[in-house]
Each structure stands twice: as C-alpha cells, then as structure tokens.
Design an enzyme around this catalytic site. Structure first.
Site: not given
Ligand code: XUL
Ligand code: CO
Length: 435
Positions: A99, A102
């Site tokens: 993300h 992150d």
């Molecule tokens: C949350 C989840 C996230 C997604 C990406 O439950 O799985 O980490 O994979 O945003």
C-alpha cells in the site's frame, strides 16, 4: 546494511532435513505438470505485514523485535526497502505487494506524502532493476487516514472523494514507474455502518465512477494494468459493498467494468463471508475473473480476520486445483497477506512463517497435480451429470427444447432413479490422494 545477518539464502533441502531455515517441500526448479514449481507458485511478500506489523493488538503493545526502526521516519522507510529486498532475495521470492502508506511516511499533507513516495519508490526501482524482483501489485490505502472515517469513494464528503482519487492516480503512476501488472482495490471503508443515513445506490455509483476514471487514466498514460477488487464482507465496516466474489462480479457487470477488472480473492475474507476459499476461486474462475490471490488462513473458531500464514495442506490442495484449472494465475500471484502471530516476535520468524506458507503451497500443488492426473474428481463430476448425455439432456443443453416438450417427456417418466453420492467415500478417497 544487512538486516538479517544470521540468515543465509534459503535452499530446498527436502523433507528429511533438520534445518528449519530450509524448504522441505518447495523446490523451485522441480517440474510439476510440465512447469517448474516457481512458475506455478508466483509467491509475493506483503510489505504491510512483514515490514510494518509490530505485534500490538487491542489488548497489548508491540512485541515484535525489528532492527530497521529508527526515530527518523524517512530513514526507517529506506531501511525497510533495504530489509525488504534482502528478505526477498534470501527467501527466493520474486514478487512483492504494498500500500502507499506502507512504504513512505505521510508527512504533513498530501503533497509531502507524494514527495516521500516518489523518493522511496525511486529507491525501490533501483533495487528492482538490480535484483530482478518485481511488483505483483500495489494499492492505495484509503482506510487508515482518519479522513476516511465515512468511507473513501463512498464518502459523503466530496473533498475526501477527491483525495482518495488523487491517491489512486499516484498509485497508478507508481505502478507504471515500477512496471506493475495489477492494481488492487480493497474497499476498506467502502460500506456502511448505519443503514438509516446511507444511500447505498449513490455510494456504489460513486465508487464505479472512480473505477472508470482509473481505467481512463491508465489508457491515457498508456500503462497496461489489470485492476483487481478484493472482496471482504465485513471489518472494518459492519457491511462492506464488495461482500464476496458473486456480489463484486454483479457490481462489475452492472457498471460495465468486466473488461478491465478481475478479483483478488483472499482466504480469510472468504471464510468471513461464510464461504470456502475454493468456492470463491471457483466463482471468480467461472466469470474468467480470477486475477490473483491473497494466501492466508483464518481461524474457524474466531469471527475476525486473523491473517495467519497458510499451513493447511487440505485447503492449499483445493486452492491449487482451482488455480491449475484456471491455467494458472497469469499476471497474478500468491501474495502472503499474512502476519506472524504475536508470540512469534523474533525477526527470524518472518522467514519461518514464509517458509511454512511456501512449503504448504508446494504440497498443495503436488497433491493437486496428483488429483488432476488421476482424473478422480473430473470423472466423479462427469458421472454425476451423465444423465444429461441422453436425448432429452442433449436437447436441453443445445437449447433445442421447451417447456411443452419437457412436459411430454416428464409424463412418460415412470420412475425417477437418483444415485447415491457416496460423499463419505469421496472425502476419504480425496484423503488418499492428498496424503
Ligand atoms: C485487509 C486486506 C488488505 C488488502 C489490501 O483485510 O486484506 O490488506 O489485501 O488492501
Ligand atoms: Co488482502
């Protein structure tokens, strides 16, 4: 600087080795169904769990010992890139996912955030070019910033909508810079907690508008990308719009987005929706929309998203059957959206956890290959539907019958003979094929 200096490159040593920092089943070059394991199993490391997660929970503080954290946020972010690429190389994993939040500190405003992101992703690119490690997917975290309290693209506040759109645009720019093939949308706060104040149709239309703008933008900058929606029924919202695969596919069809979108299916999310992982994969596959997977597992005794590393061979076997039947995941992969348990707090546990997940998928792959080669499940299904091979069945499947003809036939049927499914035997036979 080295961050995992006690760890050497992880090698395949076979099931008999006592070395816990070795693969016991994942042998990257071993050929299964005509392809080396590493091509079947395009593993990816999830940046958020592996480099950011600190082991805190609602009842206790951080437990994880990590040697890349400093007081300076940008220095820490850079350390994490170094640690991450050292980790990927030593583990032999060729892909990663992240993300925006992150990898770089937000700073004081959106502009600072974007500048920080530019600097860190430039550094990542250098490392990628040097090592050949690739980006499986990135995504915009449009849930953790408090401005997203009422949603992102579903927010009632258009300023919030615009900021979320800007994060998506930046994410796509970064994807182009790093050569990403997929971009994920997980609707963290796209849902509602109070039915009384929510206009579901309005909110869903706004989400679709964002997706259409995202598609338009990739075309404009000439970046070929598959968008992936990751369904999840609840958490953090009481009700999330992308509840499960079927709901999400209906949304994509309704807004004419099937051409550019597929699904990223996660095991623990399937469980929260009251489905199995293999069910969700099969639904996605039936729509030609199986894009990628988030490989983890949940705890059947708990009702929330525990994101454990996958260690259940039965599950990974059924998953790998779906993936093999899909002809692989193509541009997608197997992302370990999984975190070490709070009591596995040593930095080296990150290796042990990934090795466990990779070995479990390797065993699932081998068992799936055995099952497919045996033809057992294919024959079981063929036999189960064999009545459709008779005259009436053939006409039905070819669209050459109607209610009148079927009624005439029905009246001629003197006795209905159903066959037992022998389900207990089938499950036991599957055990034989797996273990
Ligand atoms: C949350 C989840 C996230 C997604 C990406 O439950 O799985 O980490 O994979 O945003
Ligand atoms: Co996920």
């Amino acid at each position: 600087m080295e961050f995992f200096n006690n760890i050497e490159k992880i090698k395949y040593e076979g099931p008999k080795t006592d070395n816990i920092f070795a693969f016991h089943h994942y042998n990257p070059e071993e050929v299964v169904l005509g392809k080396p394991m590493k091509e079947h199993l395009k593993f990816a490391v999830a940046y958020w769990h592996t480099f950011n997660q600190d082991g805190s929970d609602p009842f206790g503080k951080a437990t994880n010992i990590r040697n890349w954290n400093t007081k300076d946020l940008m220095e820490t972010a850079k350390n994490k890139v170094d640690a991450a690429f050292e980790f990927f190389e030593k583990l032999g994993v060729e892909y990663f996912c992240f993300h925006d939040m992150d990898v770089a500190p937000f700073g004081n405003n959106l502009e600072e955030f974007f500048n920080n992101l530019d600097a860190i992703t430039d550094y990542m690119k250098e490392k990628m070019d040097k090592t050949g490690i690739k980006l499986l997917w990135n995504t915009a975290d449009r849930h953790s910033n408090p401005i997203y309290v009422n949603g992102a693209a579903s927010s009632p506040n258009v300023d919030v909508y615009a900021i979320s759109a800007a994060q998506v645009k930046k994410g796509i720019d970064i994807s182009k810079k790093l050569g990403g093939k997929n971009f994920v949308f997980w609707g963290g706060r796209e849902g509602y907690e109070c039915f009384l104040n929510t206009d579901i149709k309005f909110e869903e239309e706004n989400i679709a508008r964002l997706y259409k703008m995202a598609v338009a933008y990739t075309k404009k900058i000439n970046h070929k990308l598959t968008f992936l929606i990751e369904p999840k029924p609840k958490e953090p919202m009481a009700h999330q719009y992308d509840f499960d695969a079927a709901t999400t596919l209906a949304f994509l069809q309704r807004y004419d987005l099937m051409e550019d979108f597929k699904l990223n299916i996660e095991a623990n999310h399937a469980m929260l929706a009251g489905h199995t992982f293999e069910h969700e994969l099969n639904i996605a596959r039936n729509y030609n929309a199986l894009g990628s997977i988030d490989a983890n597992q949940g705890d059947s005794l708990l009702g929330w998203d525990t994101d454990e590393f996958p260690t259940n061979i039965y599950d990974t076997t059924l998953v790998m059957i779906e993936i093999l039947k899909n002809g692989g995941l193509h541009d997608g992969g197997i992302n370990f959206d999984a975190k070490v348990r709070r009591s596995s707090f040593e930095q080296e546990d990150l290796f042990l956890a990934h090795i466990a997940g990779m070995d479990t998928y390797a065993r699932g792959l081998k068992a799936a290959a055995r099952i497919i080669e045996s033809g057992y499940l294919d024959n079981l299904k063929k036999d189960r539907y064999s009545s459709y091979e008779n005259e009436v069945g053939k006409k039905l499947l070819n669209g050459e019958t109607n209610l009148e003809d079927l009624t005439e036939y029905a009246l001629s049927v003197k006795e209905v003979k159903n066959k037992s499914s022998h389900i207990e035997y089938v499950k036991s036979k599957l055990n034989d094929l797996i273990y």
